[in-house]
Design a protein around this motif. Structure first.
Motif, PDB file in Angstrom:
ATOM      1  N   LEU A 162       1.416  -1.322  -0.446  1.00 34.13           N
ATOM      2  CA  LEU A 162       0.132  -0.080   0.256  1.00 34.13           C
ATOM      3  C   LEU A 162       0.841   1.145  -0.066  1.00 34.13           C
ATOM      4  CD1 LEU A 162      -3.177   0.688   0.428  1.00 34.13           C
ATOM      5  CD2 LEU A 162      -2.644   1.233   3.013  1.00 34.13           C
ATOM      6  N   ARG A 163      -0.167   2.436  -0.729  1.00 31.22           N
ATOM      7  CA  ARG A 163       1.268   3.609  -1.160  1.00 31.22           C
ATOM      8  C   ARG A 163       0.362   4.418  -0.776  1.00 31.22           C
ATOM      9  NH1 ARG A 163       6.801   5.714  -3.711  1.00 31.22           N
ATOM     10  NH2 ARG A 163       6.649   7.918  -2.285  1.00 31.22           N
ATOM     11  N   ALA A 164       0.865   5.477  -0.120  1.00 34.02           N
ATOM     12  CA  ALA A 164       0.367   7.196   0.155  1.00 34.02           C
ATOM     13  C   ALA A 164       0.915   7.878  -1.617  1.00 34.02           C
ATOM     14  CB  ALA A 164      -0.588   7.488   1.293  1.00 34.02           C
ATOM     15  N   PHE A 165       0.355   7.440  -2.321  1.00 35.30           N
ATOM     16  CA  PHE A 165       0.416   8.891  -3.219  1.00 35.30           C
ATOM     17  C   PHE A 165       0.527   9.737  -3.632  1.00 35.30           C
ATOM     18  CE2 PHE A 165       1.490   9.565  -7.514  1.00 35.30           C
ATOM     19  CZ  PHE A 165       3.157   8.792  -7.983  1.00 35.30           C
ATOM     20  N   PRO A 166       1.443  10.670  -3.555  1.00 34.33           N
ATOM     21  CA  PRO A 166       1.162  12.593  -3.903  1.00 34.33           C
ATOM     22  C   PRO A 166      -0.286  12.774  -4.618  1.00 34.33           C
ATOM     23  CG  PRO A 166       3.365  11.768  -4.242  1.00 34.33           C
ATOM     24  CD  PRO A 166       2.462  10.680  -4.454  1.00 34.33           C
ATOM     25  N   PRO A 167      -1.314  13.406  -3.900  1.00 32.34           N
ATOM     26  CA  PRO A 167      -2.064  14.023  -5.231  1.00 32.34           C
ATOM     27  C   PRO A 167      -2.333  14.828  -6.287  1.00 32.34           C
ATOM     28  CG  PRO A 167      -2.642  15.088  -3.337  1.00 32.34           C
ATOM     29  CD  PRO A 167      -1.316  13.834  -2.779  1.00 32.34           C
ATOM     30  N   ARG A 168      -2.942  15.818  -7.079  1.00 31.61           N
ATOM     31  CA  ARG A 168      -2.696  16.568  -7.049  1.00 31.61           C
ATOM     32  C   ARG A 168      -4.153  17.174  -7.065  1.00 31.61           C
ATOM     33  NH1 ARG A 168      -0.219  13.138 -10.594  1.00 31.61           N
ATOM     34  NH2 ARG A 168       1.500  14.219 -12.237  1.00 31.61           N
ATOM     35  N   MET A 169      -3.590  18.586  -6.652  1.00 31.26           N
ATOM     36  CA  MET A 169      -4.984  19.197  -5.599  1.00 31.26           C
ATOM     37  C   MET A 169      -5.339  20.542  -6.465  1.00 31.26           C
ATOM     38  SD  MET A 169      -5.038  17.989  -2.127  1.00 31.26           S
ATOM     39  CE  MET A 169      -3.671  18.893  -1.150  1.00 31.26           C
ATOM     40  N   ILE A 170      -6.004  21.071  -5.930  1.00 28.49           N
ATOM     41  CA  ILE A 170      -6.083  23.039  -6.458  1.00 28.49           C
ATOM     42  C   ILE A 170      -6.743  22.870  -4.708  1.00 28.49           C
ATOM     43  CG2 ILE A 170      -7.574  24.767  -7.118  1.00 28.49           C
ATOM     44  CD1 ILE A 170      -7.282  23.088  -9.652  1.00 28.49           C
ATOM     45  N   TYR A 248      -6.291  16.854 -14.433  1.00 27.08           N
ATOM     46  CA  TYR A 248      -5.437  17.184 -14.801  1.00 27.08           C
ATOM     47  C   TYR A 248      -5.530  17.715 -12.512  1.00 27.08           C
ATOM     48  CZ  TYR A 248      -5.712  19.093 -18.993  1.00 27.08           C
ATOM     49  OH  TYR A 248      -6.249  19.214 -20.165  1.00 27.08           O
ATOM     50  N   PHE A 249      -6.414  17.424 -11.852  1.00 29.59           N
ATOM     51  CA  PHE A 249      -6.401  16.815 -10.417  1.00 29.59           C
ATOM     52  C   PHE A 249      -7.071  16.095  -9.935  1.00 29.59           C
ATOM     53  CE2 PHE A 249      -5.126  21.174 -12.123  1.00 29.59           C
ATOM     54  CZ  PHE A 249      -4.100  21.923 -10.968  1.00 29.59           C
ATOM     55  N   ASP A 250      -7.169  16.006  -9.148  1.00 30.16           N
ATOM     56  CA  ASP A 250      -7.483  14.643  -8.486  1.00 30.16           C
ATOM     57  C   ASP A 250      -8.653  15.289  -7.519  1.00 30.16           C
ATOM     58  OD1 ASP A 250      -5.936  12.372  -9.383  1.00 30.16           O
ATOM     59  OD2 ASP A 250      -4.051  13.623  -8.017  1.00 30.16           O
ATOM     60  N   ARG A 251      -7.761  15.947  -6.605  1.00 30.10           N
ATOM     61  CA  ARG A 251      -8.801  16.872  -5.150  1.00 30.10           C
ATOM     62  C   ARG A 251      -8.949  17.914  -5.934  1.00 30.10           C
ATOM     63  NH1 ARG A 251      -8.959  11.884  -4.677  1.00 30.10           N
ATOM     64  NH2 ARG A 251      -7.790  10.450  -3.120  1.00 30.10           N
ATOM     65  N   ILE A 252     -10.393  19.038  -5.530  1.00 35.13           N
ATOM     66  CA  ILE A 252     -10.514  20.123  -5.233  1.00 35.13           C
ATOM     67  C   ILE A 252     -10.516  20.384  -3.798  1.00 35.13           C
ATOM     68  CG2 ILE A 252     -11.949  21.858  -5.556  1.00 35.13           C
ATOM     69  CD1 ILE A 252     -12.710  21.307  -8.240  1.00 35.13           C
ATOM     70  N   VAL A 253      -9.746  21.279  -2.989  1.00 33.34           N
ATOM     71  CA  VAL A 253     -10.471  21.186  -0.970  1.00 33.34           C
ATOM     72  C   VAL A 253     -10.781  22.583  -1.792  1.00 33.34           C
ATOM     73  CG1 VAL A 253      -8.913  21.095   0.665  1.00 33.34           C
ATOM     74  CG2 VAL A 253      -7.999  19.945  -1.037  1.00 33.34           C
ATOM     75  N   ALA A 254     -11.883  22.886  -0.659  1.00 31.22           N
ATOM     76  CA  ALA A 254     -12.725  24.334  -0.907  1.00 31.22           C
ATOM     77  C   ALA A 254     -12.572  24.437   0.708  1.00 31.22           C
ATOM     78  CB  ALA A 254     -13.898  23.297  -1.602  1.00 31.22           C
ATOM     79  N   TRP A 255     -12.363  26.124   0.889  1.00 34.36           N
ATOM     80  CA  TRP A 255     -12.882  26.602   2.200  1.00 34.36           C
ATOM     81  C   TRP A 255     -13.678  27.783   1.070  1.00 34.36           C
ATOM     82  CZ3 TRP A 255     -10.782  26.207   6.918  1.00 34.36           C
ATOM     83  CH2 TRP A 255      -9.635  24.984   6.754  1.00 34.36           C
ATOM     84  N   GLY A 256     -14.966  27.924   1.702  1.00 35.49           N
ATOM     85  CA  GLY A 256     -15.417  29.137   0.976  1.00 35.49           C
ATOM     86  C   GLY A 256     -17.269  29.127   1.090  1.00 35.49           C
ATOM     87  N   GLY A 257     -17.432  29.985   0.830  1.00 34.88           N
ATOM     88  CA  GLY A 257     -19.021  29.502   1.017  1.00 34.88           C
ATOM     89  C   GLY A 257     -19.959  28.688   0.622  1.00 34.88           C
ATOM     90  N   GLY A 258     -21.515  29.013   0.696  1.00 37.54           N
ATOM     91  CA  GLY A 258     -22.183  28.021  -0.059  1.00 37.54           C
ATOM     92  C   GLY A 258     -22.349  28.118  -1.005  1.00 37.54           C
ATOM     93  N   ASP A 259     -21.993  29.906  -2.188  1.00 40.16           N
ATOM     94  CA  ASP A 259     -22.414  29.329  -3.701  1.00 40.16           C
ATOM     95  C   ASP A 259     -20.788  29.261  -3.951  1.00 40.16           C
ATOM     96  OD1 ASP A 259     -24.572  31.652  -3.017  1.00 40.16           O
ATOM     97  OD2 ASP A 259     -23.540  32.684  -3.964  1.00 40.16           O
ATOM     98  N   ALA A 260     -19.826  29.251  -3.503  1.00 38.06           N
ATOM     99  CA  ALA A 260     -18.643  28.311  -4.409  1.00 38.06           C
ATOM    100  C   ALA A 260     -18.696  26.838  -4.135  1.00 38.06           C
ATOM    101  CB  ALA A 260     -17.794  29.183  -3.163  1.00 38.06           C
TER     102      ALA A 260
END
Length: 480
Positions: A162-170, A248-260
């Motif tokens: 098993l490996r925790a492989f590096p993601p591509r994130m926004i 291009y990316f695996d994850r979108i890490v979102a901090w934001g309001g409901g609309d975002a």
């Protein structure tokens, strides 16, 4: 993929431009390199200040999947050593990048200069070796999976690895804390990710200042080459329709309001996941033990004011509703004391916040007229306002406004807890143990002693999850 220019925020940007000297310059940082320019103009969300950014090259932002992540074979220990070395440079008085960012943030962010500078002065504590190792050890049962393949054998005797492989994130950064980006940068580095940070309009400066500081430590370090920070207006389809793709990316890490968050959801699909730190509301619960004497009332009011005032009530963990069990006379004394303590200068709050919006003022005035049980202390001028009611108000208390809700029992307050309830401050603290299971079942994510909303046990979960576990791409090699 083609190079795409960001869309201006204003319908008629040319007409909206102030004289050039009044337009604030925003730099970008792309894969280890500073990018200057001012071709695209925007206005900040909170204060409407104009700023200008370089054009965005989407080709430059994307690391092809054929190219292995720069941090793949860099040990976690080396990454932490590098981050800690960068943390030592985060001394406001010595760091010109932080000084420049702080000066510019004052124009775009509602927090006052003193609070911003205080946040900058404590930011380096997020990048100590102890704190960084603590995050790794609480997020991963076997941190060795970050550095390579870990062999395993199941109960049938089948072998695998098993490996925790590096993601591509926004990362869609939060705008309510100028130094929140430092935690996001650290998290992105610890999971060895390829990272693009979308900066908020209320602070399109600190993330670049941090990355420039890192580049001064070692401009070619894989951590630096794994980081990009840019600004575009949220919802700009010409950028997001291209970037928000699983190739291009695996994850979108979102901090934001409901609309975002809603905007991001429409791009999700197989291979592209959302890790959402969506908007939360925090509350307090105060038992009758708080009203036994004027001295105790004063102490509890101070603790409650600390929790309400965090970032002038801009933070998700800032309390907005205080459910109080006890006699009416004692609770009214508490409300009066609380209103007075809300108008105090604090390390991460100012004595005076922005005034309440007009529509909120109108709702408060209507409550005064229509509800005989409603009582109000203070004024809607940002110096602290306390509203006593028998049921929670319908609007969202903000700008140092606390709604104290008189309940027969704190058990009755549990029905107002839901999955959007982040932090619950409790007095007396001993009641946490008796109530925490019911609060968790209702959806709450964190219970603390009253006055401790902004204090943390290092390495704990955030929004009911261990985020680093969610970020990585878990890869399995099996010989069954």
């Amino acid at each position: 993929m083609t190079t795409t220019e960001a869309e201006p925020a204003a319908p008629a940007p040319a007409a909206a431009h102030a004289p050039e000297q009044d337009v604030i310059r925003v730099d970008h940082f792309i894969r280890g390199r500073l990018v200057r320019g001012g071709a695209v103009h925007y206005r900040s969300r909170d204060l409407g200040v104009e700023f200008a950014t370089p054009e965005i090259s989407l080709d430059a932002l994307v690391t092809p999947r054929s190219e292995l992540p720069p941090l793949l074979d860099v040990s976690t220990e080396e990454i932490i050593d590098f981050l800690a070395a960068c943390g030592e440079r985060l001394v406001l008085e010595d760091n010109v990048h932080l000084q420049e960012a702080a000066e510019r943030i004052i124009a775009t962010n509602p927090l006052p200069r003193r609070v911003v500078e205080n946040l900058f002065r404590v930011a380096r504590h997020r990048l100590t070796k102890r704190a960084l190792w603590g995050s790794i050890e609480t997020n991963f049962a076997d941190p060795a999976a970050l550095d390579g393949w870990v062999d395993r054998v199941d109960f049938h005797g089948n072998h695998g690895a098993l490996r925790a492989f590096p993601p591509r994130m926004i990362h869609m950064l939060a705008g309510n804390s100028p130094t929140g980006c430092i935690s996001s940068i650290a998290q992105g580095a610890l999971v060895k990710a390829v990272n693009v940070f979308k900066m908020p309009s209320s602070d399109p400066f600190t993330c670049v200042a941090m990355l420039r500081t890192m580049a001064e430590v070692d401009p070619e370090h894989p951590v630096v080459r794994s980081m990009s920070a840019v600004y575009w207006r949220g919802g700009d389809e010409r950028i997001e329709r291209t970037l928000y793709r699983p190739q291009y990316f695996d994850r979108i890490v979102a901090w934001g309001g409901g609309d975002a968050i809603t905007n991001v959801i429409r791009y999700l699909g197989p291979g592209l996941q959302l890790v959402s730190f969506d908007p939360k509301t925090s509350i307090s619960m105060v038992g009758p033990e708080a009203f036994t004497s004027d001295t105790v009332i004063g102490e509890v009011a101070e603790a409650a004011a600390v929790d309400v005032s965090v970032f002038n009530q801009e933070a998700c963990l800032a309390s907005r509703f205080i459910f109080a069990e006890g006699e009416r006379d004692g609770i009214e004394k508490f409300c009066a004391a609380l209103q007075e303590r809300l108008g105090v200068d604090r390390e991460i709050a100012s004595a005076v916040a922005l005034p309440l919006p007009v529509d909120t003022r109108d709702e408060i005035q209507m409550l005064r007229v229509m509800d005989d049980d409603c009582k109000v202390w203070g004024a809607p001028d940002g110096r602290g306002l306390v509203i006593l009611t028998s049921e929670p108000v319908d609007f969202h208390p903000s700008n140092k406004t606390a709604n104290v809700v008189h309940v027969d029992s704190l058990d009755d307050a549990v029905r107002h807890v839901n999955v959007a309830t982040q932090t619950i401050g409790m007095y007396p603290p001993a009641r946490k143990r008796a109530m925490r299971d019911r609060l968790a079942s209702a959806g709450a994510q964190r219970v603390v002693r009253l006055g401790g909303a902004a204090k943390h046990v290092e390495g704990g979960p955030h929004d009911a999850m261990f985020p680093l576990q969610r970020f990585v791409h878990w890869m399995s090699d099996e010989d069954a």
